[in-house]
Enzyme design. Structure first.
Site, PDB file in Angstrom:
ATOM      1  N   GLU A 147       0.872  -1.199   0.067  1.00  0.00           N
ATOM      2  CA  GLU A 147      -0.016  -0.065  -0.025  1.00  0.00           C
ATOM      3  C   GLU A 147       1.082   1.234   0.011  1.00  0.00           C
ATOM      4  OE1 GLU A 147      -2.876   1.758   3.535  1.00  0.00           O
ATOM      5  OE2 GLU A 147      -1.332   0.334   3.782  1.00  0.00           O
TER       6      GLU A 147
ATOM      7  N   ASP B 135      14.019  -3.476  13.796  1.00  0.00           N
ATOM      8  CA  ASP B 135      14.961  -2.530  13.374  1.00  0.00           C
ATOM      9  C   ASP B 135      14.645  -1.012  13.301  1.00  0.00           C
ATOM     10  OD1 ASP B 135      17.551  -1.537  11.965  1.00  0.00           O
ATOM     11  OD2 ASP B 135      16.579  -2.320   9.920  1.00  0.00           O
TER      12      ASP B 135
HETATM   13  P1  ADP Z   1      15.107   0.029   2.500  1.00  0.00           P
HETATM   14  O1  ADP Z   1      14.719  -1.329   2.554  1.00  0.00           O
HETATM   15  O2  ADP Z   1      16.047   0.064   1.140  1.00  0.00           O
HETATM   16  O3  ADP Z   1      15.723   0.692   3.559  1.00  0.00           O
HETATM   17  P2  ADP Z   1      12.514   1.411   2.754  1.00  0.00           P
HETATM   18  O4  ADP Z   1      11.587   0.272   3.221  1.00  0.00           O
HETATM   19  O5  ADP Z   1      13.236   2.111   4.082  1.00  0.00           O
HETATM   20  O6  ADP Z   1      13.842   0.784   2.072  1.00  0.00           O
HETATM   21  O7  ADP Z   1      11.927   2.426   1.810  1.00  0.00           O
HETATM   22  C1  ADP Z   1      12.562   3.194   1.366  1.00  0.00           C
HETATM   23  C2  ADP Z   1      11.693   4.601   1.360  1.00  0.00           C
HETATM   24  O8  ADP Z   1      10.528   4.576   0.683  1.00  0.00           O
HETATM   25  C3  ADP Z   1      11.293   4.940   2.952  1.00  0.00           C
HETATM   26  O9  ADP Z   1      12.567   5.609   3.508  1.00  0.00           O
HETATM   27  C4  ADP Z   1      10.086   5.752   2.815  1.00  0.00           C
HETATM   28  O10 ADP Z   1      10.499   7.239   2.568  1.00  0.00           O
HETATM   29  C5  ADP Z   1       9.628   5.222   1.397  1.00  0.00           C
HETATM   30  N1  ADP Z   1       8.381   4.342   1.926  1.00  0.00           N
HETATM   31  C6  ADP Z   1       8.703   2.813   2.458  1.00  0.00           C
HETATM   32  N2  ADP Z   1       7.504   2.269   2.497  1.00  0.00           N
HETATM   33  C7  ADP Z   1       6.223   3.141   1.957  1.00  0.00           C
HETATM   34  C8  ADP Z   1       5.163   3.254   1.603  1.00  0.00           C
HETATM   35  N3  ADP Z   1       4.308   1.982   1.937  1.00  0.00           N
HETATM   36  N4  ADP Z   1       4.327   3.875   0.899  1.00  0.00           N
HETATM   37  C9  ADP Z   1       5.257   5.029   0.614  1.00  0.00           C
HETATM   38  N5  ADP Z   1       6.540   5.449   0.797  1.00  0.00           N
HETATM   39  C10 ADP Z   1       7.074   4.400   1.195  1.00  0.00           C
END
Ligand code: ADP
Length: 289
Positions: A93, A197
């Site tokens: 989502e 984490d």
């Molecule tokens: P990684 O596994 O590379 O650390 P993240 O899960 O932290 O990646 O996601 C990267 C970036 O994408 C996050 O810092 C956030 O800003 C954005 N993000 C993550 N999940 C969502 C989401 N469900 N909807 C919108 N933006 C998201």
């Protein structure tokens, strides 16, 4: 745009076309995108051609485990790639961040307390997962001291020594800590449902300005692990910790256990980045042994 083969797999998982892919910044290790679909809705895509094939499925299970607690906003999982296909991907989502609302810190503290209270069936998790790009084993154990030693500290210590990032003498230093561990962990507590984490980069803001947790390394563990990691890397205001403690008071000796709980993320950082983190590990060991 994303690569054609990946796009076809994503479209098949979504049951509709992707009309645009806008790269998002802020991720640690993966490529993240906002996908716009033919119905004009957005979804979040994370992908990484180098990632282990089980990584995104494990993250999906972790997100679902946290969401089932109904404690804090967690992005809903739409699909995770099959473990036989490269590159792996995860579709979630899309949560468009707004500015944090005034009650954000209180809600985060209370929500984290509720998440922890949701508990788990044992110290452990249904499957191995990852912290950043490093594998994390989650075999169940009857006590937190056993779990923390066998599934958290020992594997990272072994990897640091085997990879030449720490000297073999570090294993001897840890032996002293392991002997004391059953006492050092304090009174036994119910198993807590952990994000696993929880640094500030894994705290997101939802479209209403409320806190949302992303990118977990979830398992059943000791609640002080999440709190100690929040303190270690900063970015969480005092009101978050105060609201947590009001909702779920900490047990005696909590402050003395903070460095013990920080040993795991510090060892993980030795394995990810090396450098000064080894000295931080040694400082913690000296404080206990
Ligand atoms: P990684 O596994 O590379 O650390 P993240 O899960 O932290 O990646 O996601 C990267 C970036 O994408 C996050 O810092 C956030 O800003 C954005 N993000 C993550 N999940 C969502 C989401 N469900 N909807 C919108 N933006 C998201």
């Amino acid at each position: 745009m994303i690569d054609g083969a990946l796009r076809a797999r994503v479209e098949s998982a979504l049951g509709q076309g992707v009309v645009n892919a806008a790269r998002l910044s802020g991720g640690d290790i993966n490529d993240a995108f906002e996908l716009t679909l033919t119905d004009r809705q957005s979804v979040f895509l994370k992908t990484n051609a180098q990632a282990p094939l089980t990584m995104f499925a494990a993250e999906a299970r972790g997100l679902e485990f946290l969401e089932q607690a109904s404690a804090l906003r967690i992005p809903k999982v739409i699909a995770a790639s099959a473990e036989s296909e490269r590159p792996g991907f995860l579709l979630l989502e899309f949560i468009r961040p707004a500015r944090p609302r005034r009650s954000f810190d209180d809600e985060l503290g209370r929500g984290l307390a509720a998440l922890h209270r949701a508990g788990a069936s044992s110290f452990g998790f249904s499957q191995p997962n990852f912290i950043g790009r490093l594998p994390q084993t989650n075999r169940p154990h009857a006590t937190w001291a056993e779990f923390y030693r066998a599934e958290r500290l020992e594997p990272q210590l072994r990897s640091a020594i085997d990879g030449g990032r720490a000297p073999t003498s570090l294993a001897r230093d840890f032996e002293g800590l392991f002997r004391l561990l059953p006492e050092l962990v304090g009174e036994s507590e119910p198993v807590a449902r952990l994000h696993g984490d929880l640094w500030s980069g894994n705290l997101h803001v939802d479209e209403h300005g409320a806190p949302c947790l992303i990118d977990p390394a979830a398992y059943g563990g000791h609640r002080e692990i999440d709190l100690a990691m929040m303190e270690l890397f900063g970015g969480f205001g005092p009101r978050v910790f105060a609201a947590y403690a009001e909702a779920f008071p900490l047990t005696p000796g909590h402050a003395e256990r903070v460095p013990l709980c920080q040993l795991y993320p510090l060892l993980v950082h030795v394995n990810l980045f090396g450098g000064g983190y080894l000295e931080s590990v040694r400082r913690v060991l000296r404080a206990y042994c």
